[in-house]
Design a protein around this motif. Sequence first.
Motif, PDB file in Angstrom:
ATOM      1  N   PHE A   1       0.832  -1.195   0.000  1.00 34.89           N
ATOM      2  CA  PHE A   1       0.000   0.000   0.000  1.00 34.89           C
ATOM      3  C   PHE A   1       0.873   1.254   0.000  1.00 34.89           C
ATOM      4  O   PHE A   1       1.826   1.353   0.770  1.00 34.89           O
ATOM      5  CB  PHE A   1      -0.906   0.017   1.235  1.00 34.89           C
ATOM      6  N   PRO A   2       0.560   2.239  -0.831  1.00 36.23           N
ATOM      7  CA  PRO A   2       1.372   3.454  -0.915  1.00 36.23           C
ATOM      8  C   PRO A   2       1.446   4.231   0.398  1.00 36.23           C
ATOM      9  O   PRO A   2       2.391   4.958   0.637  1.00 36.23           O
ATOM     10  CB  PRO A   2       0.652   4.279  -1.991  1.00 36.23           C
ATOM     11  N   SER A   3       0.435   4.092   1.251  1.00 37.13           N
ATOM     12  CA  SER A   3       0.387   4.876   2.482  1.00 37.13           C
ATOM     13  C   SER A   3       1.356   4.369   3.547  1.00 37.13           C
ATOM     14  O   SER A   3       1.495   4.967   4.596  1.00 37.13           O
ATOM     15  CB  SER A   3      -1.041   4.863   3.047  1.00 37.13           C
ATOM     16  N   HIS A  67      -8.872   1.277   1.543  1.00 32.95           N
ATOM     17  CA  HIS A  67      -7.856   1.522   0.526  1.00 32.95           C
ATOM     18  C   HIS A  67      -7.829   0.387  -0.493  1.00 32.95           C
ATOM     19  O   HIS A  67      -7.733   0.630  -1.709  1.00 32.95           O
ATOM     20  CB  HIS A  67      -6.485   1.671   1.185  1.00 32.95           C
ATOM     21  N   PHE A  68      -7.923  -0.855  -0.006  1.00 31.19           N
ATOM     22  CA  PHE A  68      -7.878  -2.005  -0.909  1.00 31.19           C
ATOM     23  C   PHE A  68      -9.071  -2.003  -1.859  1.00 31.19           C
ATOM     24  O   PHE A  68      -8.920  -2.187  -3.074  1.00 31.19           O
ATOM     25  CB  PHE A  68      -7.846  -3.306  -0.100  1.00 31.19           C
ATOM     26  N   GLU A  70     -10.999   0.478  -2.748  1.00 25.96           N
ATOM     27  CA  GLU A  70     -10.905   1.611  -3.676  1.00 25.96           C
ATOM     28  C   GLU A  70      -9.892   1.346  -4.786  1.00 25.96           C
ATOM     29  O   GLU A  70     -10.037   1.853  -5.897  1.00 25.96           O
ATOM     30  CB  GLU A  70     -10.511   2.875  -2.906  1.00 25.96           C
ATOM     31  N   SER A  71      -8.868   0.547  -4.480  1.00 26.26           N
ATOM     32  CA  SER A  71      -7.837   0.249  -5.490  1.00 26.26           C
ATOM     33  C   SER A  71      -8.282  -0.829  -6.469  1.00 26.26           C
ATOM     34  O   SER A  71      -7.591  -1.091  -7.452  1.00 26.26           O
ATOM     35  CB  SER A  71      -6.535  -0.180  -4.805  1.00 26.26           C
ATOM     36  N   CYS A  72      -9.436  -1.467  -6.189  1.00 32.09           N
ATOM     37  CA  CYS A  72      -9.930  -2.552  -7.046  1.00 32.09           C
ATOM     38  C   CYS A  72     -11.024  -2.063  -7.989  1.00 32.09           C
ATOM     39  O   CYS A  72     -12.009  -2.779  -8.223  1.00 32.09           O
ATOM     40  CB  CYS A  72     -10.446  -3.710  -6.199  1.00 32.09           C
ATOM     41  N   THR A  73     -10.876  -0.859  -8.502  1.00 35.09           N
ATOM     42  CA  THR A  73     -11.924  -0.282  -9.354  1.00 35.09           C
ATOM     43  C   THR A  73     -12.182  -1.121 -10.606  1.00 35.09           C
ATOM     44  O   THR A  73     -13.290  -1.123 -11.143  1.00 35.09           O
ATOM     45  CB  THR A  73     -11.551   1.145  -9.770  1.00 35.09           C
ATOM     46  N   SER A  74     -11.163  -1.833 -11.076  1.00 38.34           N
ATOM     47  CA  SER A  74     -11.343  -2.652 -12.277  1.00 38.34           C
ATOM     48  C   SER A  74     -12.010  -3.990 -11.964  1.00 38.34           C
ATOM     49  O   SER A  74     -12.400  -4.723 -12.878  1.00 38.34           O
ATOM     50  CB  SER A  74      -9.987  -2.906 -12.956  1.00 38.34           C
TER      51      SER A  74
END
Length: 223
Positions: A1-3, A67-68, A70-74
């Motif tokens: 995770f970038p954070s 966060h996870f 939101e990162s799974c938009t696809s």
Amino acid sequence: FPSHDKPFEFIIKAEAYRYDTPFKVLNGLLNRRVGDYIFQDALLMVHDIVPLNKVIRLDERMRLVDHFVESCTSLNFVRKAEVLGISEYNEKLWDRFFYNVLENAGEGIIAKRTTGVYEVGKRNSDVLKKKLEITIDVLAIELRESVGDKGNPSLTLICKRKNGAIVPVVIAKHSLIDKFLNDPKCVLGKVVTVRAMEEFENGTLRQPVFAYERPDKAVDDYE
């Protein structure tokens, strides 16, 4: 995770779900050992993310879940599991959540302490499960009407077991309440199946809930 400054390994805890399929049916489909394993239109409901090399509190883990997801938009099948509520110790409120889940074909609820931690492979008092674990056939002998906390009609089906233990069974569904009150003979003196969290040594049950009628069973064919 970038954070996070350093990458870490983690376990994503999630449940497969489909809106039009009751849990017990879905569970059977997902645990098939023979036949067609393909299961379409299922959602992956993420409810926790647990790091393997560190211990973090629930609120931090839920931020990871956000966060996870939101990162799974696809991946349109990945969703965040619904939070039913946040409260201090309140058994009546938890019971309300529990029975509402049962009425909507669910199995139970899980409560987590907001300041609690979770370690892989370990259980502690920061996690509380409220789930129906056993199924038993009993004999329905009496109906008792009452009024709930909010003034709504409530119904308890008094049942008995072969050892004489009395089992008061909560009737949660409004359709069943109307059915049994309009025609008590359809259930009284009949065998019914109930589900409960556990069985005590004296034969009574912890939080028994009505499951279904058993017209296929004779009046003496119960446990």
